[in-house]
Design an enzyme around this catalytic site. Sequence first.
Site, PDB file in Angstrom:
ATOM      1  N   LYS B  97       0.880  -1.167   0.000  1.00 36.55           N
ATOM      2  CA  LYS B  97       0.000   0.000   0.000  1.00 36.55           C
ATOM      3  C   LYS B  97       0.914   1.213   0.000  1.00 36.55           C
ATOM      4  O   LYS B  97       1.643   1.460   0.962  1.00 36.55           O
ATOM      5  CB  LYS B  97      -0.914   0.012   1.221  1.00 36.55           C
ATOM      6  CG  LYS B  97      -1.867   1.183   1.171  1.00 36.55           C
ATOM      7  CD  LYS B  97      -2.833   1.231   2.316  1.00 36.55           C
ATOM      8  CE  LYS B  97      -3.657   2.491   2.173  1.00 36.55           C
ATOM      9  NZ  LYS B  97      -3.898   3.133   3.459  1.00 36.55           N
ATOM     10  N   GLY B 185     -11.200   8.421   6.278  1.00 35.02           N
ATOM     11  CA  GLY B 185     -12.306   9.335   6.545  1.00 35.02           C
ATOM     12  C   GLY B 185     -13.626   8.657   6.891  1.00 35.02           C
ATOM     13  O   GLY B 185     -14.550   9.315   7.349  1.00 35.02           O
TER      14      GLY B 185
END
Lengths: 375, 256
Positions: B97, B185
């Site tokens: 990632k 988020g």
Amino acid sequence: MSFLDVINQYDPQQLLAEIEAKRAADVEHALAVDKLSLEDFKALLAPAAEAYLEPLAAKAHQITRQRFGKTILLYAPIYLSNKCTNGCLYCGFNATNKVSRRTLTFDEIEREARVLHEQGFRHILLVTGEAPQSVDNDYIAAAAQRIKNLFSSISIEVYPMEIAGYQQMVATGVDGLTIYQETYDRELYAELHPFGKKRDYDFRLLTPERGGAAGLRRIGIGFLQGLGNFRTEAFFTGLHAGYLAKHYWRSLISISFPRMRPAEGSYTPPNPVSDKNLVQLICSMRLLMHDSGLVMSTRESAALRDNLLPLGITQMSAGSCTAPGGYSDKEASTEQFAIDDDRTPAEISAMLRRHGYDPIWKDWDGAFLDKSAGR
Amino acid sequence: MDKLVIAGREFSSRLMVGTGKFSSHAAMVAALEGAGTEIVTVALRRVDIDNPADDMLTHIDRNRYLLLPNTSGARDADEAVRLARLARAAGCEPWIKLEVTPDPYYLLPDPIETLKAAEILVKEGFNVLPYINADPVLAKRLQEVGTVTVMPLGAPIGTNKGVRTREQIAIIIEQAIVPVVVDAGLGAPSHAAEAMEMGAAAVLVNTAFAVARDPGAMGVAFKKGVEAGREAFLAGIGEQRDRAEASSPLTGFLHD
């Protein structure tokens, strides 16, 4: 525009009057907004905010949990040398104090480092006094080089350097710098530093900027509580942190809250800070700087440290010894100041778990800086 | 639920989990279990990758989960590439990632350095999952260099504010040729459901679990949110209209 230009716009006496003039309604406004203005920050540092410590603490707790989760980063200092040519009236290393002086050899440094590594530490802070004859940039760089394989992060808390000095540190694998202004009050600073290179207020004030310009990833600042008026000192610290975060946006700014501790020389601090005001200060700083590391050292008592834990603190030292050589040799030289929380790292770690926190020993990797890694 | 396929590998779960911020490894494991995840991302700076006895790694069953090391803390392409190589040298699978976040406050990704690092890592045989701002053009550029997903943020990391970048993410999904994973988020199961209803292939969640009173139960809640959102997307959600539209057309009689 440097931070010197910023702080020079303030008159400390007028600032204190403005802070003290804040009323309950100002505090309530500051507690209601998402992002503090400087006026809001003044309100939280005001006497009027002392009646609002619980809601202030609750908000600081909520922000800290949101941004950092339930984790506390652990670190330990290694004191390399207590030799010092400065005359800081409050410090145990003061050049006029008749104490045994010692600068560790590289073998001794490695011995200290291995003790801390065995205890689990991977974040380390190298500390010295200011003694250019025996402790210079090359010595510190060589010390870092000697132990860097044992640690994932090495910070320094030493005399202020020029940018080139910090670049040399970065090249060696140092990633962080801690430098306290001690007091932002220029007149008081002159009184407290009667001789030595440290007497240069401006050079010290601009140190974090030189560190940032050299590419240091972590920059820690703070003031020594007990010297000046804590309300103006805290305001300037917050102002400084905000300035650094904006101008050196790649570096993480952290803020420490050292209170004066007993030390050789028996200096009595003129403005002692109460536990209540320490709480006010830490929580206000969290509301101003949501993402900054807030650091609590072993200067404070075990009981107080446990209670301060949920109020915004994200980093703690553990099992610290402030005398050079003190980890591997209990009979080592004079300490800089007496610590209060003398629990072992294992005990601190267990305490954190009991309080629902994960003690973090490693949160960095030398590979970020090591150009030879991962080829 | 239909399978998620990334770089030819199939996953039953569309919920990825991050491991920072938990109060304990037990809380982390509870969240992984509850979420039913199969992909777990770990910050390389947090683990002692060479040490198989590392505290965090011993709590993640690598037979059960794909361990997705991330490069968080990297400020530029060089640093990210270096960390990815170290992870592979230490025996991790070549999945990474990619996070290049020079700003340590909002941890917003650097698009230029991310693209540079992605190019290098793809050429070196990594399956690269880049964390990006919700920028449709950058998403296309990354897909062109061969990343196996794109991972736009819904809102800045740790904010729990939900899908604030909705319009941009909708464009990214519309144009995507690889799975789009909404990362960062998402603070509530409804946020995850919203992203999945929009057609995101998966979501990644960390803070919402780590700061929950009960991380395991929150994991379960998100799992349900993700599944509900995915099923609704597959079922075909009716378009929103500004005017009422009768289910029996008013002019239907004209065909009689």
